[in-house]
Design a protein around this motif. Structure first.
Motif, PDB file in Angstrom:
ATOM      1  N   GLU A 171      -0.195   7.667  -6.269  1.00 52.90           N
ATOM      2  CA  GLU A 171       1.205   7.783  -6.693  1.00 52.90           C
ATOM      3  C   GLU A 171       1.385   8.940  -7.665  1.00 52.90           C
ATOM      4  O   GLU A 171       2.366   9.689  -7.587  1.00 52.90           O
ATOM      5  CB  GLU A 171       1.674   6.479  -7.327  1.00 52.90           C
ATOM      6  CG  GLU A 171       3.143   6.480  -7.703  1.00 52.90           C
ATOM      7  CD  GLU A 171       3.608   5.157  -8.259  1.00 52.90           C
ATOM      8  OE1 GLU A 171       4.706   5.124  -8.860  1.00 52.90           O
ATOM      9  OE2 GLU A 171       2.875   4.156  -8.110  1.00 52.90           O
ATOM     10  N   TRP A 226       3.776  12.081  -0.273  1.00 53.02           N
ATOM     11  CA  TRP A 226       4.350  10.846  -0.824  1.00 53.02           C
ATOM     12  C   TRP A 226       4.193   9.694   0.161  1.00 53.02           C
ATOM     13  O   TRP A 226       3.813   8.584  -0.215  1.00 53.02           O
ATOM     14  CB  TRP A 226       5.821  11.087  -1.148  1.00 53.02           C
ATOM     15  CG  TRP A 226       6.601   9.844  -1.412  1.00 53.02           C
ATOM     16  CD1 TRP A 226       6.647   9.142  -2.586  1.00 53.02           C
ATOM     17  CD2 TRP A 226       7.419   9.140  -0.480  1.00 53.02           C
ATOM     18  NE1 TRP A 226       7.463   8.040  -2.448  1.00 53.02           N
ATOM     19  CE2 TRP A 226       7.951   8.018  -1.166  1.00 53.02           C
ATOM     20  CE3 TRP A 226       7.779   9.348   0.839  1.00 53.02           C
ATOM     21  CZ2 TRP A 226       8.808   7.109  -0.551  1.00 53.02           C
ATOM     22  CZ3 TRP A 226       8.636   8.452   1.462  1.00 53.02           C
ATOM     23  CH2 TRP A 226       9.127   7.345   0.755  1.00 53.02           C
ATOM     24  N   PHE A 227       4.466   9.947   1.440  1.00 50.20           N
ATOM     25  CA  PHE A 227       4.394   8.900   2.462  1.00 50.20           C
ATOM     26  C   PHE A 227       2.949   8.451   2.664  1.00 50.20           C
ATOM     27  O   PHE A 227       2.655   7.250   2.751  1.00 50.20           O
ATOM     28  CB  PHE A 227       4.988   9.449   3.761  1.00 50.20           C
ATOM     29  CG  PHE A 227       5.365   8.409   4.776  1.00 50.20           C
ATOM     30  CD1 PHE A 227       5.845   7.163   4.402  1.00 50.20           C
ATOM     31  CD2 PHE A 227       5.252   8.701   6.129  1.00 50.20           C
ATOM     32  CE1 PHE A 227       6.202   6.219   5.351  1.00 50.20           C
ATOM     33  CE2 PHE A 227       5.610   7.765   7.080  1.00 50.20           C
ATOM     34  CZ  PHE A 227       6.088   6.524   6.692  1.00 50.20           C
ATOM     35  N   ARG A 270       1.484   6.067   0.102  1.00 56.58           N
ATOM     36  CA  ARG A 270       1.887   4.665   0.184  1.00 56.58           C
ATOM     37  C   ARG A 270       0.908   3.833   1.024  1.00 56.58           C
ATOM     38  O   ARG A 270       0.963   2.610   1.022  1.00 56.58           O
ATOM     39  CB  ARG A 270       3.308   4.572   0.745  1.00 56.58           C
ATOM     40  CG  ARG A 270       4.317   5.193  -0.216  1.00 56.58           C
ATOM     41  CD  ARG A 270       5.735   5.184   0.339  1.00 56.58           C
ATOM     42  NE  ARG A 270       6.255   3.834   0.499  1.00 56.58           N
ATOM     43  CZ  ARG A 270       6.748   3.081  -0.486  1.00 56.58           C
ATOM     44  NH1 ARG A 270       6.773   3.555  -1.720  1.00 56.58           N
ATOM     45  NH2 ARG A 270       7.221   1.876  -0.262  1.00 56.58           N
ATOM     46  N   GLN A 271       0.049   4.496   1.769  1.00 58.28           N
ATOM     47  CA  GLN A 271      -1.088   3.866   2.462  1.00 58.28           C
ATOM     48  C   GLN A 271      -0.653   2.743   3.417  1.00 58.28           C
ATOM     49  O   GLN A 271      -1.186   1.630   3.384  1.00 58.28           O
ATOM     50  CB  GLN A 271      -2.107   3.343   1.441  1.00 58.28           C
ATOM     51  CG  GLN A 271      -2.651   4.439   0.537  1.00 58.28           C
ATOM     52  CD  GLN A 271      -3.588   3.909  -0.520  1.00 58.28           C
ATOM     53  OE1 GLN A 271      -4.578   3.245  -0.199  1.00 58.28           O
ATOM     54  NE2 GLN A 271      -3.304   4.203  -1.780  1.00 58.28           N
ATOM     55  N   HIS A 272       0.298   3.045   4.263  1.00 61.12           N
ATOM     56  CA  HIS A 272       0.672   2.091   5.300  1.00 61.12           C
ATOM     57  C   HIS A 272      -0.434   2.023   6.355  1.00 61.12           C
ATOM     58  O   HIS A 272      -0.921   3.060   6.815  1.00 61.12           O
ATOM     59  CB  HIS A 272       1.967   2.538   5.993  1.00 61.12           C
ATOM     60  CG  HIS A 272       3.187   2.435   5.127  1.00 61.12           C
ATOM     61  ND1 HIS A 272       3.653   1.230   4.653  1.00 61.12           N
ATOM     62  CD2 HIS A 272       4.042   3.390   4.669  1.00 61.12           C
ATOM     63  CE1 HIS A 272       4.755   1.435   3.940  1.00 61.12           C
ATOM     64  NE2 HIS A 272       5.008   2.727   3.918  1.00 61.12           N
ATOM     65  N   ASP A 317      11.376  -1.662  -2.110  1.00 59.91           N
ATOM     66  CA  ASP A 317      10.672  -0.430  -1.755  1.00 59.91           C
ATOM     67  C   ASP A 317      10.860  -0.057  -0.295  1.00 59.91           C
ATOM     68  O   ASP A 317      10.938   1.129   0.049  1.00 59.91           O
ATOM     69  CB  ASP A 317       9.178  -0.566  -2.060  1.00 59.91           C
ATOM     70  CG  ASP A 317       8.861  -0.434  -3.534  1.00 59.91           C
ATOM     71  OD1 ASP A 317       9.751  -0.006  -4.295  1.00 59.91           O
ATOM     72  OD2 ASP A 317       7.720  -0.760  -3.919  1.00 59.91           O
ATOM     73  N   ASP A 318      10.913  -1.055   0.583  1.00 59.67           N
ATOM     74  CA  ASP A 318      11.076  -0.762   2.003  1.00 59.67           C
ATOM     75  C   ASP A 318      12.411  -0.078   2.279  1.00 59.67           C
ATOM     76  O   ASP A 318      12.479   0.875   3.062  1.00 59.67           O
ATOM     77  CB  ASP A 318      10.973  -2.049   2.827  1.00 59.67           C
ATOM     78  CG  ASP A 318       9.536  -2.399   3.183  1.00 59.67           C
ATOM     79  OD1 ASP A 318       8.639  -1.589   2.906  1.00 59.67           O
ATOM     80  OD2 ASP A 318       9.315  -3.491   3.736  1.00 59.67           O
ATOM     81  N   GLU A 333      12.350   3.490   0.849  1.00 57.50           N
ATOM     82  CA  GLU A 333      11.552   4.365   1.713  1.00 57.50           C
ATOM     83  C   GLU A 333      12.348   4.780   2.940  1.00 57.50           C
ATOM     84  O   GLU A 333      12.400   5.962   3.295  1.00 57.50           O
ATOM     85  CB  GLU A 333      10.276   3.651   2.132  1.00 57.50           C
ATOM     86  CG  GLU A 333       9.398   4.451   3.077  1.00 57.50           C
ATOM     87  CD  GLU A 333       8.173   3.678   3.520  1.00 57.50           C
ATOM     88  OE1 GLU A 333       7.167   3.697   2.783  1.00 57.50           O
ATOM     89  OE2 GLU A 333       8.234   3.039   4.596  1.00 57.50           O
TER      90      GLU A 333
END
Length: 229
Positions: free
Chosen positions: A74, A97-98, A101-103, A163-164, A167
């Motif tokens: 972050e 940034w995306f 977030r470690q999706h 947050d979702d 985003e």
């Protein structure tokens, strides 16, 4: 004619030497960038950015800004986003940034015309807006707001958005920002970035900074936007 479309994807994979690798990618008419963050024990220990499509000859000059990133994800993303555009690219910064977030896996598909925008997340419809002069005219908490205005952030704060949603809104608003240029600029009339008299780009884009503007040559194909003329 197809509307402007943008796809933003992120995924986690196993990297070399026991690393976890977070990969984020964006694709649209103008842009095709990818960012990789290598993580060990939650810290960024390596990073890289690449491009397979970019609108200006000068765009690749911003890719090196990612290579030196190290530290807490972050913090790394925040530091890059606030760095001068002389060295960084807004689209690459978005991907850092995306990726930070470690999706495990996430995909956004956005479609925009001058009259509306819609967003799908992971294949399912998320939300959409009717637009008039790039203002949201759909009923709801954002009605009447300019898509790129600071009031959007204030509205999100006021509704205590999670947050979702934040985003998704960030992805949607960036897509609309690019779509504005896609539809409003006469791409056939210029070959150099210096030919564009559009103040919105100044200071927000790697190419539209002092020393690059006049040397940047257009690579993007001229959009066929005759339907919306």
């Amino acid at each position: 004619m197809a509307p402007y479309t943008r796809t933003v994807q992120a995924r986690m994979v196993d990297g070399p030497g026991g690393l976890r690798r977070s990969i984020a990618r964006v694709d649209d008419h103008f842009h095709g960038f990818e960012v990789i963050l290598d993580l060990r024990l939650g810290e960024v220990v390596g990073a890289a950015a690449s491009s397979h499509r970019h609108p200006w000859t000068t765009c690749p000059g911003a890719l090196a800004s990612v290579a030196a990133l190290r530290g807490e994800p972050e913090h790394v993303a925040r530091r890059l986003i606030t760095s001068p555009r002389e060295y960084t690219c807004v689209h690459v910064n978005d991907l850092v940034w995306f990726a930070a977030r470690q999706h495990e896996r996430r995909r956004y598909d956005v479609e925009v015309t001058p009259y509306g925008a819609s967003l799908r997340r992971d294949g399912s419809p998320s939300f959409g807006w009717r637009l008039d002069g790039w203002r949201i005219v759909s009923p709801g908490p954002f009605e009447g707001l300019f898509v790129l205005g600071p009031e959007i952030g204030e509205a999100l704060d006021g509704m205590d958005a999670d947050d979702d949603l934040r985003e998704a809104m960030r992805v949607m608003r960036r897509a609309v920002a690019v779509a504005m240029g896609y539809f409003e600029l006469d791409w056939a009339s210029f070959e150099s970035a210096a030919d564009i008299e559009w103040s919105a780009m100044a200071g927000s884009c790697h190419t539209f900074t002092e020393g690059r503007l006049r040397s940047a040559r257009r690579l993007a194909a001229v959009p066929d936007t005759v339907l919306f003329a």
